[in-house]
Design a protein around this motif. Structure first.
Motif, PDB file in Angstrom:
ATOM      1  N   ASP A 158       0.625  -0.881   0.410  1.00 15.51           N
ATOM      2  CA  ASP A 158       0.128   0.004   0.097  1.00 15.51           C
ATOM      3  C   ASP A 158       0.901   1.400   0.307  1.00 15.51           C
ATOM      4  N   ASP A 159       1.943   0.612   0.612  1.00 11.03           N
ATOM      5  CA  ASP A 159       2.836   2.317   0.253  1.00 11.03           C
ATOM      6  C   ASP A 159       3.536   2.201  -0.873  1.00 11.03           C
ATOM      7  N   TRP A 160       3.968   1.891  -1.951  1.00 11.96           N
ATOM      8  CA  TRP A 160       4.216   1.727  -3.462  1.00 11.96           C
ATOM      9  C   TRP A 160       3.337   2.934  -3.635  1.00 11.96           C
ATOM     10  N   SER A 161       3.796   3.678  -4.406  1.00 16.30           N
ATOM     11  CA  SER A 161       3.977   4.405  -5.355  1.00 16.30           C
ATOM     12  C   SER A 161       4.574   4.404  -7.230  1.00 16.30           C
ATOM     13  N   PRO A 162       3.805   4.636  -8.403  1.00 18.37           N
ATOM     14  CA  PRO A 162       4.098   4.275  -9.270  1.00 18.37           C
ATOM     15  C   PRO A 162       5.641   5.659  -9.464  1.00 18.37           C
ATOM     16  N   THR A 163       6.576   5.588  -9.882  1.00 20.79           N
ATOM     17  CA  THR A 163       7.029   6.659 -10.688  1.00 20.79           C
ATOM     18  C   THR A 163       7.263   6.688 -11.919  1.00 20.79           C
ATOM     19  N   PRO A 164       7.352   7.813 -12.009  1.00 19.46           N
ATOM     20  CA  PRO A 164       7.451   8.949 -13.505  1.00 19.46           C
ATOM     21  C   PRO A 164       6.980   7.827 -14.145  1.00 19.46           C
ATOM     22  N   GLU A 165       8.566   7.144 -15.022  1.00 20.45           N
ATOM     23  CA  GLU A 165       8.791   6.162 -15.426  1.00 20.45           C
ATOM     24  C   GLU A 165       7.299   5.626 -15.927  1.00 20.45           C
ATOM     25  N   ASP A 166       7.332   4.896 -14.676  1.00 16.37           N
ATOM     26  CA  ASP A 166       6.135   4.329 -14.341  1.00 16.37           C
ATOM     27  C   ASP A 166       4.769   3.968 -15.047  1.00 16.37           C
ATOM     28  N   LEU A 167       4.801   5.719 -14.624  1.00 15.68           N
ATOM     29  CA  LEU A 167       3.639   5.980 -15.062  1.00 15.68           C
ATOM     30  C   LEU A 167       3.627   6.618 -16.521  1.00 15.68           C
ATOM     31  N   ALA A 168       4.260   7.414 -17.143  1.00 14.75           N
ATOM     32  CA  ALA A 168       4.503   7.099 -18.374  1.00 14.75           C
ATOM     33  C   ALA A 168       4.853   5.076 -19.158  1.00 14.75           C
ATOM     34  N   ALA A 169       4.794   4.846 -19.021  1.00 17.04           N
ATOM     35  CA  ALA A 169       4.704   3.180 -18.966  1.00 17.04           C
ATOM     36  C   ALA A 169       3.755   2.630 -19.530  1.00 17.04           C
ATOM     37  N   VAL A 170       2.665   2.744 -18.516  1.00 14.43           N
ATOM     38  CA  VAL A 170       0.892   2.924 -18.105  1.00 14.43           C
ATOM     39  C   VAL A 170       0.635   3.812 -19.364  1.00 14.43           C
ATOM     40  N   LYS A 171       1.098   4.574 -19.622  1.00 12.33           N
ATOM     41  CA  LYS A 171       0.762   5.982 -20.753  1.00 12.33           C
ATOM     42  C   LYS A 171       0.468   5.499 -21.579  1.00 12.33           C
ATOM     43  N   THR A 172       1.505   4.767 -22.274  1.00  9.57           N
ATOM     44  CA  THR A 172       1.705   4.140 -23.477  1.00  9.57           C
ATOM     45  C   THR A 172       1.687   2.625 -23.884  1.00  9.57           C
TER      46      THR A 172
END
Length: 111
Positions: free
Chosen positions: A35-49
């Protein structure tokens, strides 16, 4: 015989491990709860792509379904220590679910 397995006077220093660009950073605790995990900007960009790629590949599937499927696939890998391969694994899982025409089931599909 590998240097790390030698004992006594025959033991030599081992070379430092190469840094894994997909590994967690030192400030991330190995005891951190999911629950403490938060996505990195790279993770967010990968999801968007991945969402964009899946929407193009599955135009007949509702956009919100595609987005939820991709997010669930990425979420199933949130505890992965090596992040390098998460995008391709999540994309494969998303394709599998979207091709089958069902929603992801974490129990059946696994982490």
């Amino acid at each position: 015989m590998a240097p790390a397995t030698l004992k006594g006077p025959d033991r030599t220093e081992t070379a430092p491990a190469l840094e894994d660009p997909g590994a967690r950073t030192p400030h991330e605790s190995p005891h951190e709860s999911p629950d403490d995990w938060s996505p990195t900007p790279e993770d967010l960009a990968a999801v968007k792509t991945t969402v964009a790629r899946m929407r193009a590949a599955y135009p007949s599937v509702d956009a919100s379904t595609v987005e939820a499927t991709v997010e669930a696939a990425y979420d199933s890998f949130r505890q992965a220590k090596v992040r390098r391969y998460v995008p391709i694994l999540a994309e494969r899982r998303s394709r599998k679910v979207l091709t089958a025409g069902s929603t992801p089931d974490p129990v059946r599909d696994g982490p």
